[in-house]
Motif scaffolding. Structure first.
Motif, PDB file in Angstrom:
ATOM      1  N   PHE A 182      39.798  97.858  27.659  1.00 55.71           N
ATOM      2  CA  PHE A 182      39.324  98.029  26.281  1.00 55.71           C
ATOM      3  C   PHE A 182      40.536  98.139  25.353  1.00 55.71           C
ATOM      4  O   PHE A 182      40.924  99.209  24.900  1.00 55.71           O
ATOM      5  CB  PHE A 182      38.439  99.270  26.186  1.00 55.71           C
ATOM      6  N   ARG A 183      41.162  96.984  25.078  1.00 55.40           N
ATOM      7  CA  ARG A 183      42.406  96.941  24.317  1.00 55.40           C
ATOM      8  C   ARG A 183      42.225  96.078  23.066  1.00 55.40           C
ATOM      9  O   ARG A 183      41.274  95.304  22.957  1.00 55.40           O
ATOM     10  CB  ARG A 183      43.544  96.346  25.161  1.00 55.40           C
ATOM     11  N   LYS A 184      43.159  96.185  22.161  1.00 53.38           N
ATOM     12  CA  LYS A 184      43.119  95.354  20.948  1.00 53.38           C
ATOM     13  C   LYS A 184      43.403  93.901  21.299  1.00 53.38           C
ATOM     14  O   LYS A 184      44.280  93.614  22.108  1.00 53.38           O
ATOM     15  CB  LYS A 184      44.128  95.860  19.924  1.00 53.38           C
ATOM     16  N   ASP A 185      42.661  93.016  20.661  1.00 51.33           N
ATOM     17  CA  ASP A 185      42.799  91.581  20.906  1.00 51.33           C
ATOM     18  C   ASP A 185      43.373  90.915  19.657  1.00 51.33           C
ATOM     19  O   ASP A 185      42.681  90.765  18.657  1.00 51.33           O
ATOM     20  CB  ASP A 185      41.437  90.982  21.249  1.00 51.33           C
ATOM     21  N   SER A 240      44.819  90.335  24.998  1.00 53.79           N
ATOM     22  CA  SER A 240      44.725  91.789  24.904  1.00 53.79           C
ATOM     23  C   SER A 240      45.721  92.486  25.820  1.00 53.79           C
ATOM     24  O   SER A 240      46.342  93.480  25.441  1.00 53.79           O
ATOM     25  CB  SER A 240      43.300  92.250  25.225  1.00 53.79           C
ATOM     26  N   ASP A 258      40.314  93.314  16.972  1.00 51.86           N
ATOM     27  CA  ASP A 258      39.170  94.084  17.455  1.00 51.86           C
ATOM     28  C   ASP A 258      39.356  94.348  18.942  1.00 51.86           C
ATOM     29  O   ASP A 258      40.117  93.657  19.632  1.00 51.86           O
ATOM     30  CB  ASP A 258      37.867  93.315  17.222  1.00 51.86           C
ATOM     31  N   ARG A 259      38.631  95.333  19.458  1.00 52.91           N
ATOM     32  CA  ARG A 259      38.750  95.680  20.874  1.00 52.91           C
ATOM     33  C   ARG A 259      38.143  94.594  21.760  1.00 52.91           C
ATOM     34  O   ARG A 259      37.068  94.078  21.468  1.00 52.91           O
ATOM     35  CB  ARG A 259      38.047  97.017  21.144  1.00 52.91           C
ATOM     36  N   TYR A 260      38.855  94.264  22.825  1.00 56.73           N
ATOM     37  CA  TYR A 260      38.363  93.276  23.788  1.00 56.73           C
ATOM     38  C   TYR A 260      37.359  93.961  24.709  1.00 56.73           C
ATOM     39  O   TYR A 260      37.636  95.040  25.269  1.00 56.73           O
ATOM     40  CB  TYR A 260      39.528  92.714  24.601  1.00 56.73           C
ATOM     41  N   THR A 261      36.192  93.364  24.897  1.00 55.38           N
ATOM     42  CA  THR A 261      35.114  93.980  25.674  1.00 55.38           C
ATOM     43  C   THR A 261      34.679  93.133  26.864  1.00 55.38           C
ATOM     44  O   THR A 261      33.661  93.425  27.487  1.00 55.38           O
ATOM     45  CB  THR A 261      33.884  94.227  24.768  1.00 55.38           C
ATOM     46  N   THR A 268      49.737  94.790  24.970  1.00 55.14           N
ATOM     47  CA  THR A 268      50.285  96.067  25.431  1.00 55.14           C
ATOM     48  C   THR A 268      51.802  96.026  25.518  1.00 55.14           C
ATOM     49  O   THR A 268      52.459  97.069  25.493  1.00 55.14           O
ATOM     50  CB  THR A 268      49.723  96.426  26.817  1.00 55.14           C
ATOM     51  N   HIS A 315      36.542  99.869  30.964  1.00 56.91           N
ATOM     52  CA  HIS A 315      37.236 100.898  30.180  1.00 56.91           C
ATOM     53  C   HIS A 315      38.743 100.656  30.159  1.00 56.91           C
ATOM     54  O   HIS A 315      39.394 100.861  29.127  1.00 56.91           O
ATOM     55  CB  HIS A 315      36.922 102.278  30.754  1.00 56.91           C
TER      56      HIS A 315
END
Length: 540
Positions: A73-76, A98, A82-85, A102, A70
């Motif tokens: 869970f940032r933008k890549d 990702s 897309d969100r990095y998972t 920030t 969690h």
């Protein structure tokens, strides 16, 4: 061999922006889900590398437990934003992309400031070259407001420098303390491995009443000794080299932050004085110098924000790994767990040697010391007499599982004191010790038995340490300690550093602008006073 040569790298995870120190990587591990089905006869959870996995087992990243899912869970930006998972994984470029995202606002501010202020300086220069006749209009409000804001931003720059200086000191202290703890854990491991190796070496030299360990056991001891010595040497070398590199890097970062805080403080103060006293040439020089310094400080601020986020991710990941120790995670490549094959082999060998040494002592007690031989039965006769010696407790069964001592047996930890009470005084006859008082042990036999007992006790005591290495209890305890005692300070003080950098860079940036504005207003006010003879500095 995947021995705990990665202990130092735990420190580097926490000091990730200070450069990672990579060693050889293990393959990912496949863990047993059920304790019962995955334990050996000693009750140890078997953890195997992927190279040892059966052909029908497919260990992939997709089936891994995702650490800090969690939080990460940032933008890549490398994946169409897309969100990095993938969770915490320092070997994954998308993780770094990702987490780097920030800090992009600070990098953007640095870029815009550098470009726009450069264009502004070019524009002002061209204006002064093309339009030599200037207007000297003067506004009281603009003059007073620029002075107030200049004082305000100068004070903010001073405060930012103080926060930055204090933050870097505490950040350096936190990182150094964390590094010292990890190095101490590595040194503790090396010390125990060396002590275990020394105990095995001493076991080969035990000769109790002309009874020796079997030759095959001697060969096995030599083999495992080589592995232990190699692992301990490798860990000690890596610990020494890596810790020295990190300390040098920490010292350079500390010096750099001290220099930045001092230079920015000096810049803000001197720029303020130069503007107040109308030193136009000095102001212009300080503006150019400040333009470069502010750009670099904003970039460094972004780097420390990235560091702060990675430290937070790492601390959360350690907590989750401790809670899920049998899951395959990204930490498997760096956790300092001993190679299971070596651990099991070493543990088996220590139990075998301990058991055989105890049996050796008991053989001497049963077949020699507790028997009353005739005088002609040399070398077994030495006039032994008196109460019988109790047998030494063997802590292991024949299959090397744990055994409970029976009544009347002597425990390993007090056997030397018990056996000493059966020692007799002797005299030497034809090179042989003969008891002259009541007793069943000559000083020579007692010394050999005491040596065997001490070696057995040492090997027996190091068994739990090997278990802790093998089942990663040692690592879990280390991670828990770091998470509880070191992570809060690392996160807080890294935050102070980037807040101090952001504050001082913003304050100096705005101060720099108002140096120019106030210097212009002051110049116009003086001009109007001289040419209009207006003591209040009215408009032209």
């Amino acid at each position: 061999m995947a021995f705990p040569a990665r202990l130092v790298r735990v420190a580097l995870l926490l000091l990730v922006a200070l450069s990672f120190c990579a060693g050889t990587h293990h393959g990912p591990r496949e863990f047993r889900k059920a304790l019962g089905s995955g334990s050996d006869k000693f009750g140890l959870v078997v953890r195997r590398s992927i190279a040892e996995a059966p052909a029908d087992i497919n260990v992939t990243t997709n089936s891994s437990f995702i650490l800090a899912e969690h939080r990460t869970f940032r933008k890549d930006p490398l994946n169409s934003f897309d969100r990095y998972t993938g969770g915490w994984n320092i070997s994954e470029v998308h993780y770094w992309a990702s987490v780097g995202y920030t800090a992009y606002p600070l990098f953007i501010v640095a870029l815009l400031w550098f470009v726009l202020f450069f264009l502004l300086m070019i524009g002002i220069t061209c204006y002064h070259c093309c339009c030599p006749h200037h207007s000297y209009s003067y506004s009281k409000v603009a003059y007073a407001l620029s002075l107030i804001l200049l004082i305000l931003f100068t004070c903010a720059a001073i405060a930012g420098s103080v926060v930055l200086y204090d933050g870097q000191g505490k950040f350096n202290s936190s990182t150094t303390t964390t590094l010292d703890f990890v190095v101490s854990q590595a040194n503790f491991t090396v010390e125990n491995l060396n002590n275990l190796s020394d105990s095995l070496s001493a076991a080969k030299k035990v000769d109790i009443g002309q009874f020796l360990l079997p030759p095959n056991t001697m060969g096995q001891i030599n083999e495992i000794q080589g592995k232990l010595n190699s692992s301990a040497t490798d860990l000690a070398t890596r610990t020494s080299d890596n810790s020295e590199k990190i300390r040098k890097l920490l010292n350079r970062v500390r010096i750099a932050l001290i220099v930045i805080s001092a230079v920015m403080l000096f810049l803000a103060f001197v720029g303020f004085l130069a503007s107040i006293f109308g030193l136009k040439f000095l102001v212009n020089i300080l503006v150019v110098f400040g333009w470069i310094m502010v750009t670099g400080t904003f970039i460094l601020c972004g780097v420390f924000l990235l560091l702060h986020n990675v430290v937070g991710d790492t601390c959360v990941s350690m907590d989750e790994w401790v809670a899920h120790p049998t899951e395959h995670t990204a930490l498997d490549d760096i956790i300092p767990c001993v190679d299971p094959t070596t651990a099991n082999e070493t543990l088996t060998r220590t139990r075998e040697v301990t058991s055989q040494l105890v049996n050796l002592v008991n053989q001497v007690i049963t077949n020699v010391s507790n028997r009353n031989f005739p005088a002609a039965a040399t070398p077994f006769y030495y006039n032994q007499s008196g109460p019988l010696i109790p047998l030494l407790c063997n802590p292991f069964m024949a299959d090397l599982s744990n055994r409970t001592c029976t009544r009347g047996e002597v425990m390993l930890d007090n056997a030397t004191q018990v056996f000493r009470s059966f020692e007799c005084q002797t005299r030497t006859v034809s090179g042989t010790e003969i008891c002259t008082t009541v007793g069943r042990l000559t000083p020579r036999i007692f010394g050999q038995m005491a040596a065997g007992v001490n070696v057995s006790l040492g090997l027996y005591q190091y068994g739990p340490f090997l278990v802790q290495l093998q089942d990663c209890t040692f690592v879990r305890d280390t991670f828990t300690n770091i998470s509880q005692n070191y992570c809060p300070g690392l996160e807080m003080h890294s935050k102070w550093v980037y807040i101090g950098l952001a504050l001082v860079s913003t304050a100096v940036m705005l101060s720099l602008i108002f140096w120019v504005i106030y210097a212009r207003e002051r110049r116009h006010r003086v001009y109007n006073k001289q040419h209009k003879h207006d003591p209040m500095g009215g408009n032209a």
